[in-house]
Design a protein around this motif. Structure first.
Motif, PDB file in Angstrom:
ATOM      1  N   UNK A   1     101.456 -26.510  67.079  1.00 12.32           N
ATOM      2  CA  UNK A   1     101.040 -27.847  66.627  1.00 12.32           C
ATOM      3  C   UNK A   1     100.456 -28.634  67.796  1.00 12.32           C
ATOM      4  N   UNK A   2     101.123 -28.583  68.936  1.00 12.11           N
ATOM      5  CA  UNK A   2     100.630 -29.268  70.126  1.00 12.11           C
ATOM      6  C   UNK A   2      99.302 -28.671  70.584  1.00 12.11           C
ATOM      7  N   UNK A   3      99.170 -27.357  70.455  1.00  8.15           N
ATOM      8  CA  UNK A   3      97.926 -26.676  70.827  1.00  8.15           C
ATOM      9  C   UNK A   3      96.756 -27.237  70.025  1.00  8.15           C
ATOM     10  N   UNK A   4      96.905 -27.349  68.715  1.00  7.98           N
ATOM     11  CA  UNK A   4      95.813 -27.835  67.876  1.00  7.98           C
ATOM     12  C   UNK A   4      95.574 -29.337  68.045  1.00  7.98           C
ATOM     13  N   UNK A   5      96.610 -30.093  68.330  1.00  3.87           N
ATOM     14  CA  UNK A   5      96.429 -31.521  68.621  1.00  3.87           C
ATOM     15  C   UNK A   5      95.589 -31.677  69.890  1.00  3.87           C
ATOM     16  N   UNK A   6      95.933 -30.919  70.930  1.00  8.80           N
ATOM     17  CA  UNK A   6      95.152 -30.970  72.173  1.00  8.80           C
ATOM     18  C   UNK A   6      93.720 -30.487  71.944  1.00  8.80           C
ATOM     19  N   UNK A   7      93.563 -29.498  71.117  1.00 11.52           N
ATOM     20  CA  UNK A   7      92.223 -28.969  70.830  1.00 11.52           C
ATOM     21  C   UNK A   7      91.376 -30.040  70.130  1.00 11.52           C
ATOM     22  N   UNK A   8      91.964 -30.736  69.176  1.00 11.30           N
ATOM     23  CA  UNK A   8      91.241 -31.812  68.496  1.00 11.30           C
ATOM     24  C   UNK A   8      90.874 -32.939  69.463  1.00 11.30           C
ATOM     25  N   UNK A   9      91.790 -33.253  70.362  1.00  9.58           N
ATOM     26  CA  UNK A   9      91.523 -34.294  71.354  1.00  9.58           C
ATOM     27  C   UNK A   9      90.373 -33.878  72.269  1.00  9.58           C
ATOM     28  N   UNK A  10      90.323 -32.617  72.647  1.00  9.07           N
ATOM     29  CA  UNK A  10      89.254 -32.130  73.518  1.00  9.07           C
ATOM     30  C   UNK A  10      87.930 -31.989  72.768  1.00  9.07           C
ATOM     31  N   UNK A  11      87.982 -31.628  71.513  1.00 10.19           N
ATOM     32  CA  UNK A  11      86.754 -31.450  70.741  1.00 10.19           C
ATOM     33  C   UNK A  11      85.980 -32.773  70.638  1.00 10.19           C
ATOM     34  N   UNK A  12      86.665 -33.882  70.534  1.00  7.47           N
ATOM     35  CA  UNK A  12      85.993 -35.170  70.343  1.00  7.47           C
ATOM     36  C   UNK A  12      84.996 -35.490  71.456  1.00  7.47           C
ATOM     37  N   UNK A  13      85.396 -35.517  72.731  1.00 12.67           N
ATOM     38  CA  UNK A  13      84.395 -35.829  73.768  1.00 12.67           C
ATOM     39  C   UNK A  13      83.341 -34.729  73.933  1.00 12.67           C
ATOM     40  N   UNK A  14      83.732 -33.489  73.729  1.00 15.83           N
ATOM     41  CA  UNK A  14      82.762 -32.389  73.817  1.00 15.83           C
ATOM     42  C   UNK A  14      81.708 -32.564  72.729  1.00 15.83           C
ATOM     43  N   UNK A  15      82.129 -32.946  71.544  1.00 17.55           N
ATOM     44  CA  UNK A  15      81.200 -33.172  70.432  1.00 17.55           C
ATOM     45  C   UNK A  15      80.205 -34.276  70.776  1.00 17.55           C
ATOM     46  N   UNK A  16      80.691 -35.362  71.355  1.00 17.19           N
ATOM     47  CA  UNK A  16      79.820 -36.495  71.688  1.00 17.19           C
ATOM     48  C   UNK A  16      78.737 -36.077  72.684  1.00 17.19           C
ATOM     49  N   UNK A  17      79.131 -35.316  73.681  1.00 20.74           N
ATOM     50  CA  UNK A  17      78.180 -34.868  74.700  1.00 20.74           C
ATOM     51  C   UNK A  17      77.172 -33.893  74.108  1.00 20.74           C
TER      52      UNK A  17
ATOM     53  N   UNK B   1      70.325 -30.029  61.269  1.00 18.48           N
ATOM     54  CA  UNK B   1      70.499 -28.871  62.158  1.00 18.48           C
ATOM     55  C   UNK B   1      71.256 -29.262  63.423  1.00 18.48           C
ATOM     56  N   UNK B   2      70.936 -30.418  63.973  1.00 19.79           N
ATOM     57  CA  UNK B   2      71.637 -30.879  65.178  1.00 19.79           C
ATOM     58  C   UNK B   2      73.121 -31.077  64.881  1.00 19.79           C
ATOM     59  N   UNK B   3      73.437 -31.690  63.755  1.00 20.59           N
ATOM     60  CA  UNK B   3      74.846 -31.859  63.384  1.00 20.59           C
ATOM     61  C   UNK B   3      75.533 -30.501  63.224  1.00 20.59           C
ATOM     62  N   UNK B   4      74.869 -29.545  62.621  1.00 21.96           N
ATOM     63  CA  UNK B   4      75.458 -28.213  62.415  1.00 21.96           C
ATOM     64  C   UNK B   4      75.687 -27.510  63.754  1.00 21.96           C
ATOM     65  N   UNK B   5      74.673 -27.500  64.611  1.00 19.50           N
ATOM     66  CA  UNK B   5      74.810 -26.855  65.922  1.00 19.50           C
ATOM     67  C   UNK B   5      75.901 -27.521  66.748  1.00 19.50           C
ATOM     68  N   UNK B   6      75.952 -28.835  66.700  1.00 19.68           N
ATOM     69  CA  UNK B   6      76.932 -29.569  67.500  1.00 19.68           C
ATOM     70  C   UNK B   6      78.353 -29.281  67.044  1.00 19.68           C
TER      71      UNK B   6
ATOM     72  N   UNK C   1      76.757 -46.548  67.403  1.00 13.78           N
ATOM     73  CA  UNK C   1      77.309 -47.089  66.157  1.00 13.78           C
ATOM     74  C   UNK C   1      78.670 -46.468  65.845  1.00 13.78           C
ATOM     75  N   UNK C   2      78.778 -45.153  66.025  1.00 14.55           N
ATOM     76  CA  UNK C   2      80.032 -44.461  65.722  1.00 14.55           C
ATOM     77  C   UNK C   2      81.152 -44.900  66.676  1.00 14.55           C
ATOM     78  N   UNK C   3      80.866 -44.940  67.970  1.00 12.61           N
ATOM     79  CA  UNK C   3      81.901 -45.309  68.932  1.00 12.61           C
ATOM     80  C   UNK C   3      82.287 -46.782  68.807  1.00 12.61           C
ATOM     81  N   UNK C   4      81.344 -47.617  68.447  1.00 10.56           N
ATOM     82  CA  UNK C   4      81.663 -49.025  68.204  1.00 10.56           C
ATOM     83  C   UNK C   4      82.588 -49.140  66.999  1.00 10.56           C
TER      84      UNK C   4
END
Length: 101
Positions: A51-67, A21-26, A88-91
């Motif tokens: 294309x640049x829009x979605x690249x930037x979106x993917x870049x932003x999603x990564x740190x937001x996902x971690x938090x 559930x946490x993975x799904x909500x996140x 473990x994942x970030x390592x």
């Protein structure tokens, strides 16, 4: 499921359900949260190459996902599991320096 529980060190099916559930909500929340951030900064599909829009979106999603992963893990009482999962994942991604003092 037993292999996954053993690999992750999970003791019960209930805990496994909470982790899923946490993975799904996140995942859902991280994509949802990035849109208002883009709007605030003034980045839209119409004023930027798609294309640049979605690249930037993917870049932003990564740190937001971690938090959000740690946040939802805390809310559902699984912070320790997700903190260890993050480390473990970030390592594995070569970002272990984040945890070094």
């Amino acid at each position: 499921m037993e292999k996954l529980k053993k690999r992750w060190g999970i003791t019960s099916n209930f805990q496994l359900a909470i982790v899923f559930m946490v993975f799904a909500f996140t995942g859902s929340s991280s994509v949802y949260v990035t849109s208002p951030i883009f709007e605030y900064v003034g980045i839209t599909k119409s004023n930027l190459n798609i294309i640049l829009y979605y690249i930037l979106k993917l870049i932003l999603v990564f740190p937001v996902y971690q938090i959000l992963l740690l946040f939802f893990g805390f809310v559902f009482g699984q912070f320790k599991f997700f903190w260890n999962f993050e480390k473990k994942m970030l390592t594995g991604l070569g970002l272990a320096f984040i945890f070094k003092k």
